[in-house]
Each structure stands twice: as structure tokens, then as C-alpha cells.
Design a protein around this motif. Structure first.
Motif, PDB file in Angstrom:
ATOM      1  N   PHE A  91       0.832  -1.196   0.000  1.00  0.00           N
ATOM      2  CA  PHE A  91       0.000   0.000   0.000  1.00  0.00           C
ATOM      3  C   PHE A  91       0.866   1.246   0.000  1.00  0.00           C
ATOM      4  O   PHE A  91       1.801   1.372   0.786  1.00  0.00           O
ATOM      5  CB  PHE A  91      -0.891   0.043   1.244  1.00  0.00           C
ATOM      6  CG  PHE A  91      -1.954  -1.016   1.287  1.00  0.00           C
ATOM      7  CD1 PHE A  91      -1.839  -2.090   2.150  1.00  0.00           C
ATOM      8  CD2 PHE A  91      -3.074  -0.929   0.475  1.00  0.00           C
ATOM      9  CE1 PHE A  91      -2.812  -3.069   2.204  1.00  0.00           C
ATOM     10  CE2 PHE A  91      -4.066  -1.901   0.518  1.00  0.00           C
ATOM     11  CZ  PHE A  91      -3.925  -2.974   1.384  1.00  0.00           C
ATOM     12  N   THR A 102      -4.224  12.896   8.404  1.00  0.00           N
ATOM     13  CA  THR A 102      -4.658  11.587   7.938  1.00  0.00           C
ATOM     14  C   THR A 102      -3.748  11.057   6.857  1.00  0.00           C
ATOM     15  O   THR A 102      -3.386  11.778   5.925  1.00  0.00           O
ATOM     16  CB  THR A 102      -6.089  11.674   7.397  1.00  0.00           C
ATOM     17  OG1 THR A 102      -6.945  12.136   8.425  1.00  0.00           O
ATOM     18  CG2 THR A 102      -6.567  10.319   6.900  1.00  0.00           C
ATOM     19  N   GLN A 103      -3.382   9.804   6.995  1.00  0.00           N
ATOM     20  CA  GLN A 103      -2.683   9.109   5.920  1.00  0.00           C
ATOM     21  C   GLN A 103      -3.742   8.444   5.048  1.00  0.00           C
ATOM     22  O   GLN A 103      -4.518   7.618   5.527  1.00  0.00           O
ATOM     23  CB  GLN A 103      -1.700   8.084   6.475  1.00  0.00           C
ATOM     24  CG  GLN A 103      -0.527   8.732   7.201  1.00  0.00           C
ATOM     25  CD  GLN A 103       0.513   7.741   7.667  1.00  0.00           C
ATOM     26  OE1 GLN A 103       0.596   6.612   7.188  1.00  0.00           O
ATOM     27  NE2 GLN A 103       1.344   8.153   8.618  1.00  0.00           N
ATOM     28  N   PHE A 105      -4.688   6.003   2.056  1.00  0.00           N
ATOM     29  CA  PHE A 105      -4.108   4.815   1.446  1.00  0.00           C
ATOM     30  C   PHE A 105      -4.662   4.581   0.047  1.00  0.00           C
ATOM     31  O   PHE A 105      -5.847   4.816  -0.220  1.00  0.00           O
ATOM     32  CB  PHE A 105      -4.403   3.578   2.302  1.00  0.00           C
ATOM     33  CG  PHE A 105      -3.548   3.484   3.536  1.00  0.00           C
ATOM     34  CD1 PHE A 105      -3.764   4.319   4.619  1.00  0.00           C
ATOM     35  CD2 PHE A 105      -2.510   2.565   3.605  1.00  0.00           C
ATOM     36  CE1 PHE A 105      -2.972   4.250   5.756  1.00  0.00           C
ATOM     37  CE2 PHE A 105      -1.710   2.473   4.736  1.00  0.00           C
ATOM     38  CZ  PHE A 105      -1.941   3.316   5.812  1.00  0.00           C
ATOM     39  N   GLY A 106      -3.800   4.075  -0.830  1.00  0.00           N
ATOM     40  CA  GLY A 106      -4.244   3.601  -2.125  1.00  0.00           C
ATOM     41  C   GLY A 106      -4.839   2.215  -2.025  1.00  0.00           C
ATOM     42  O   GLY A 106      -4.827   1.602  -0.942  1.00  0.00           O
ATOM     43  N   PRO A 107      -5.313   1.684  -3.148  1.00  0.00           N
ATOM     44  CA  PRO A 107      -5.971   0.369  -3.142  1.00  0.00           C
ATOM     45  C   PRO A 107      -5.006  -0.801  -3.053  1.00  0.00           C
ATOM     46  O   PRO A 107      -5.426  -1.928  -2.836  1.00  0.00           O
ATOM     47  CB  PRO A 107      -6.719   0.350  -4.472  1.00  0.00           C
ATOM     48  CG  PRO A 107      -5.934   1.265  -5.352  1.00  0.00           C
ATOM     49  CD  PRO A 107      -5.391   2.325  -4.458  1.00  0.00           C
ATOM     50  N   GLY A 108      -3.725  -0.526  -3.241  1.00  0.00           N
ATOM     51  CA  GLY A 108      -2.729  -1.573  -3.087  1.00  0.00           C
ATOM     52  C   GLY A 108      -2.326  -2.251  -4.389  1.00  0.00           C
ATOM     53  O   GLY A 108      -3.064  -2.238  -5.381  1.00  0.00           O
TER      54      GLY A 108
ATOM     55  N   TYR B  36      -8.975   2.374  11.176  1.00  0.00           N
ATOM     56  CA  TYR B  36      -9.129   2.313   9.738  1.00  0.00           C
ATOM     57  C   TYR B  36     -10.121   1.210   9.392  1.00  0.00           C
ATOM     58  O   TYR B  36     -10.174   0.166  10.039  1.00  0.00           O
ATOM     59  CB  TYR B  36      -7.789   2.032   9.053  1.00  0.00           C
ATOM     60  CG  TYR B  36      -6.928   3.272   8.879  1.00  0.00           C
ATOM     61  CD1 TYR B  36      -6.187   3.783   9.938  1.00  0.00           C
ATOM     62  CD2 TYR B  36      -6.866   3.925   7.654  1.00  0.00           C
ATOM     63  CE1 TYR B  36      -5.399   4.917   9.768  1.00  0.00           C
ATOM     64  CE2 TYR B  36      -6.084   5.051   7.476  1.00  0.00           C
ATOM     65  CZ  TYR B  36      -5.355   5.539   8.538  1.00  0.00           C
ATOM     66  OH  TYR B  36      -4.580   6.668   8.371  1.00  0.00           O
ATOM     67  N   GLN B  38     -11.384  -1.219   6.144  1.00  0.00           N
ATOM     68  CA  GLN B  38     -10.915  -1.711   4.849  1.00  0.00           C
ATOM     69  C   GLN B  38     -11.947  -2.653   4.255  1.00  0.00           C
ATOM     70  O   GLN B  38     -12.270  -3.686   4.847  1.00  0.00           O
ATOM     71  CB  GLN B  38      -9.566  -2.419   4.985  1.00  0.00           C
ATOM     72  CG  GLN B  38      -8.978  -2.870   3.660  1.00  0.00           C
ATOM     73  CD  GLN B  38      -7.660  -3.606   3.830  1.00  0.00           C
ATOM     74  OE1 GLN B  38      -7.399  -4.217   4.854  1.00  0.00           O
ATOM     75  NE2 GLN B  38      -6.816  -3.553   2.810  1.00  0.00           N
ATOM     76  N   GLY B  43      -7.862  -0.042  -0.155  1.00  0.00           N
ATOM     77  CA  GLY B  43      -6.908   0.240   0.903  1.00  0.00           C
ATOM     78  C   GLY B  43      -7.625   0.661   2.173  1.00  0.00           C
ATOM     79  O   GLY B  43      -8.808   1.008   2.150  1.00  0.00           O
ATOM     80  N   PRO B  44      -6.917   0.649   3.283  1.00  0.00           N
ATOM     81  CA  PRO B  44      -7.522   1.111   4.536  1.00  0.00           C
ATOM     82  C   PRO B  44      -7.919   2.577   4.434  1.00  0.00           C
ATOM     83  O   PRO B  44      -7.194   3.384   3.842  1.00  0.00           O
ATOM     84  CB  PRO B  44      -6.395   0.913   5.556  1.00  0.00           C
ATOM     85  CG  PRO B  44      -5.451  -0.060   4.937  1.00  0.00           C
ATOM     86  CD  PRO B  44      -5.546   0.162   3.469  1.00  0.00           C
ATOM     87  N   LEU B  46      -9.375   5.935   6.783  1.00  0.00           N
ATOM     88  CA  LEU B  46      -9.572   6.431   8.141  1.00  0.00           C
ATOM     89  C   LEU B  46     -11.051   6.519   8.465  1.00  0.00           C
ATOM     90  O   LEU B  46     -11.851   7.078   7.715  1.00  0.00           O
ATOM     91  CB  LEU B  46      -8.933   7.808   8.303  1.00  0.00           C
ATOM     92  CG  LEU B  46      -9.096   8.425   9.698  1.00  0.00           C
ATOM     93  CD1 LEU B  46      -8.290   7.628  10.712  1.00  0.00           C
ATOM     94  CD2 LEU B  46      -8.679   9.882   9.690  1.00  0.00           C
ATOM     95  N   PHE B  89      -9.034  -1.987  11.447  1.00  0.00           N
ATOM     96  CA  PHE B  89      -7.695  -1.966  12.024  1.00  0.00           C
ATOM     97  C   PHE B  89      -7.595  -0.823  13.019  1.00  0.00           C
ATOM     98  O   PHE B  89      -7.939   0.320  12.692  1.00  0.00           O
ATOM     99  CB  PHE B  89      -6.628  -1.734  10.956  1.00  0.00           C
ATOM    100  CG  PHE B  89      -6.480  -2.841   9.955  1.00  0.00           C
ATOM    101  CD1 PHE B  89      -7.137  -2.803   8.740  1.00  0.00           C
ATOM    102  CD2 PHE B  89      -5.652  -3.930  10.230  1.00  0.00           C
ATOM    103  CE1 PHE B  89      -6.985  -3.814   7.812  1.00  0.00           C
ATOM    104  CE2 PHE B  89      -5.496  -4.955   9.307  1.00  0.00           C
ATOM    105  CZ  PHE B  89      -6.170  -4.889   8.100  1.00  0.00           C
TER     106      PHE B  89
END
Lengths: 114, 117
Positions: A91, A102-103, A105-108, B36, B38, B43-44, B46, B89
Motif C-alpha cells: 500500500f 490523515t494518511q 491509502f491507495g488500493p494496493g 481504519y 478496509q 486500501g484502509p 480512516l 484496524f
């Protein structure tokens, strides 16, 4: 709504080969991250990147790994010589700042090493 | 000391019920605790976050309870819906630290929540 994108969604490679995983962070974000998730396990931090240099890395992020921001939009993770145990979901994430920012995230990218 | 322990590993709840997921940590430098969510293939994302200066934070049906002395925090999902079915998570991060240690999130192992209709 802006989002982090990653390519490819799935990469299959032979052990010992080099792979490059690509990410496009959200455009006004300054901090970039890579995490990985081995199947059935927790999400693990690999590396953070700010101002064109690594700001923190984990013990997983050894000499086989490198990161780069080759232009103003892409952020890449390179694994030089893949091992079977590198098989995982990778990710990419980005944030405006650190701290409580906030971080996102991409879909991976699912990496499968054969 | 860097770990965040999460339980249960999986949880099945009936629609309308309360889902509770618990996390515990050891590192007293942790100062920011996000949750988080998912969904498969994503992806996770927030969901909600808390700092230890408050004991509870509520956003809609989602509430974080925080017990600083016990170093535990939990997510409560009220009136759980089938659309809440996902992996959750907990995570933790220091906000102040030496050498840039406030970059990385340390995640729990995740809880697979299934809400039956």
C-alpha cells in the motif's frame, strides 16, 4: 474526492527479478509512505518519504528496497531482487503533513513472487 | 513494545447490534490512535481517530473509548449494518518523538466484522 492511485493492481514476478510498484499520491500532499500486508497479517510500515529523502524506514526496508519520486506526481517502490517472502499487498499512502494528519491509502498492489 | 494488540480476530453481529473491537498498546509514546476500515480490494480508510486527552470520541454510529491508564482503546459500532461488514484496524502513532518517529502508523492485526441482515 482526490485519492491515491497505484499501479499495477497485481504483479506476478519470478524470484530474483526486480519490480517497481508505482503510486500517484494526492496532489497537495507532502509526505509519502509505503506499507505492506502479508496475507492474513497486519499492515506493516516500510518507509516514509519527505522532501525527496527517506524520513524513516523500518527494519524490513533493507538494501533490496528503494523509493523514488522521479517526477512531481509519481512515487515508486523498487525491490531489486525479489524473494518469495516479498509476496504481499503493498500500500502506498500520502498525507499533507505528519502528526494527526490523515494518511490516505491507495488500493494496493498485490505482489506475487513465484 | 511497539505492538498494538487487537481482538477479536473476527466478529459476527446481527443487524442493529453493537460491534465492539478492542486494542491494547504498550508504548507510552503513542499519542494518536486512528481506526481504519478496509473493504475487500480497497486500501484502509480512516474511520475515526482519538488523542489521549479525551476518553471518548463519537462520530455518528462510531465511538472510540480510550483508557489511558490501562493503555487500551476500543471501537464501538452502534446499530451495526450489513454495509459495515469490513476489516477494521486499530493503529497508533507517536506525535512527538526523536528522529522522525512520528511518521509511521503501527497497526493491529485487524478484525473481520460480518454484520448479518
Amino acid at each position: 474526492e482526490p485519492e491515491v492511485t497505484q499501479t499495477p493492481s497485481h504483479q506476478v514476478t519470478q524470484m530474483g527479478q526486480e519490480v517497481i510498484l508505482r503510486c500517484v499520491p494526492i496532489s497537495n500532499h507532502l509526505y509519502f509512505y509505503w506499507y505492506r500486508q502479508i496475507l492474513g497479517q497486519k499492515v506493516e510500515f516500510l518507509v516514509s518519504f519527505y522532501n525527496n529523502e527517506i524520513s524513516e524506514k523500518s527494519e524490513i526496508f533493507d538494501d533490496q528496497f528503494s523509493v523514488e519520486r522521479p517526477d512531481g506526481s509519481n512515487f515508486t517502490l523498487k525491490i531489486r531482487s525479489t524473494k518469495l517472502e516479498d509476496s504481499a499487498m503493498y500500500f502506498c499512502a500520502s498525507s499533507v503533513g505528519r502528526g494527526t494528519d490523515t494518511q490516505y491509502f491507495g488500493p494496493g498492489t498485490r505482489l506475487t513472487v513465484l | 513494545q511497539q505492538q498494538v494488540k487487537q481482538s477479536p480476530q473476527s466478529l459476527i453481529v446481527q443487524k442493529g447490534g453493537i460491534s465492539i473491537i478492542n486494542c491494547a498498546y504498550e508504548n507510552t509514546a503513542f499519542d494518536y490512535f486512528p481506526w481504519y476500515q478496509q473493504f475487500p480490494g480497497k486500501g484502509p480508510a480512516l474511520l475515526i481517530a482519538i488523542r489521549p486527552d479525551v476518553s471518548e470520541k463519537k462520530e455518528g454510529r462510531f465511538t472510540i473509548s480510550f483508557n489511558k491508564s490501562a493503555k487500551q482503546f476500543s471501537l464501538h459500532i452502534m446499530d451495526s449494518q450489513p454495509g459495515d461488514s469490513a476489516t477494521y484496524f486499530c493503529a497508533a502513532k507517536p506525535l512527538q518523538g526523536s528522529g522522525g518517529s512520528n511518521y509511521k502508523l503501527t497497526f493491529g492485526k485487524g478484525t473481520l466484522l460480518t454484520v448479518n441482515p
